[in-house]
Scaffold this active site. Structure first.
Site: not given
Length: 317
Positions: A137-139, A236
């Site tokens: 998962i993104d930062k 997103r």
């Protein structure tokens, strides 16, 4: 975790004429074909004690011997970084990742990542591909991800992800007022001119996102999102494509203030430091027990606080 694998199997007659690597994948199903091919090429998986080529066809009746040592990857450093472990057993662990923690080292983030933290938590993970990390998962996205602790678990989890049977559900705050839920099925690939961004592009990879409305506010919507595929920045990008980008998203969104918003809400919206996205639920089949497993975690404090402010703004209007 054992640091050596020592297994034997006899090739059944019904696999006569099949390739060595195909047969190996049938007889040693706990390991991926790519890993078995590596072991064949290195001489760790032999036929009657002899090294053979991966594409060579076998006749049936041969004795296969898998004898390999799991070698630690020493290219990454173990670092004492606190991690929130929701569940752990001998096969896997589930982590609740905080905002700001990169999952895997890359250019500009060689250390200080979840991978470094996992190596400190369990040194045996050094023998696993990417320390057992099978998805990311993104930062600045928070929430749940699963880590494999054995090669068998790694193979099982990768297959479940490929077959789209892993249940991944997120909660988010989108900019704009959505009228209802929907499914977005649009291909995602690298943005044609801005290389740090992804976009809906005709030549992209298939991507499917389901979302439904949980709560509407004056200029935002609290939504639940379920992933069918796992493309980079998928949620997103799909929501931005619909013109309902995530609150706080530095790449795909811009600030929207409700008319007449209180100073407190306006400041909170301006200062929200990340995309308002949380991987809340994760479900899969346990690699060893075959039991259906499901984990759910609380929304993080920053999203909870923002939802409270948006509710208060709606009530005061």
């Amino acid at each position: 975790m054992a640091d050596r694998i020592d297994l034997t199997a006899v090739v059944p007659d019904e696999l006569d004429g099949k390739r060595f690597d195909q047969i190996a994948a049938k007889l040693f199903p706990d390991y991926s074909r790519a890993k078995l091919q590596d072991w064949i090429k290195a001489g760790g998986l032999t036929v009657a004690g002899q090294q053979r080529k991966t594409k060579e066809k076998l006749m049936g009746g041969e004795l296969l011997h898998l004898d390999v040592e799991l070698v630690n990857d020493e290219s990454y450093e173990a670092q004492d970084i606190p991690i929130d472990i929701v569940y752990e057993d001998d096969s896997l662990l589930v982590v609740n990742k905080p905002a700001g923690l990169v999952v895997h080292p890359a250019v500009g983030n060689r250390d200080g990542t979840l991978l470094n933290a996992l190596l400190f938590h369990d040194e045996n993970l050094a023998s696993m591909p990417r320390a057992g990390i099978v998805h990311r998962i993104d930062k600045d996205t928070t929430g749940l991800l699963v880590v494999a602790k054995t090669l068998k678990a790694h193979h099982s989890l990768v297959r479940q992800l490929q077959k789209k049977t892993v249940f991944r559900e997120y909660e988010a705050i989108a900019c704009g007022v959505l009228t209802g839920g929907a499914t977005v099925s649009e291909p995602i690939g690298r943005h044609p001119s801005q290389r740090t961004r992804m976009a809906v592009v005709p030549e992209g990879k298939d991507a499917v996102t389901h979302f439904r409305v949980l709560e509407r506010f004056r200029s935002h919507t609290h939504i639940k999102v379920q992933l069918e595929t796992g493309r980079t920045h998928q949620i997103r990008v799909h929501l931005a494509h619909l013109r309902y980008p995530l609150l706080g998203d530095p790449l795909y969104s811009r600030l929207r203030l409700p008319k007449g918003a209180s100073v407190e809400l306006a400041d909170a919206l301006r200062e929200f430091p990340r995309q308002a996205l949380h991987a809340r639920s994760l479900g899969l089949i346990h690699p060893e027990t075959q039991e259906d497993m499901l984990w759910t975690t609380e929304l993080p404090a920053d999203i909870k606080q923002m939802l409270s402010l948006l509710r208060a703004d709606l009530e005061s209007s």
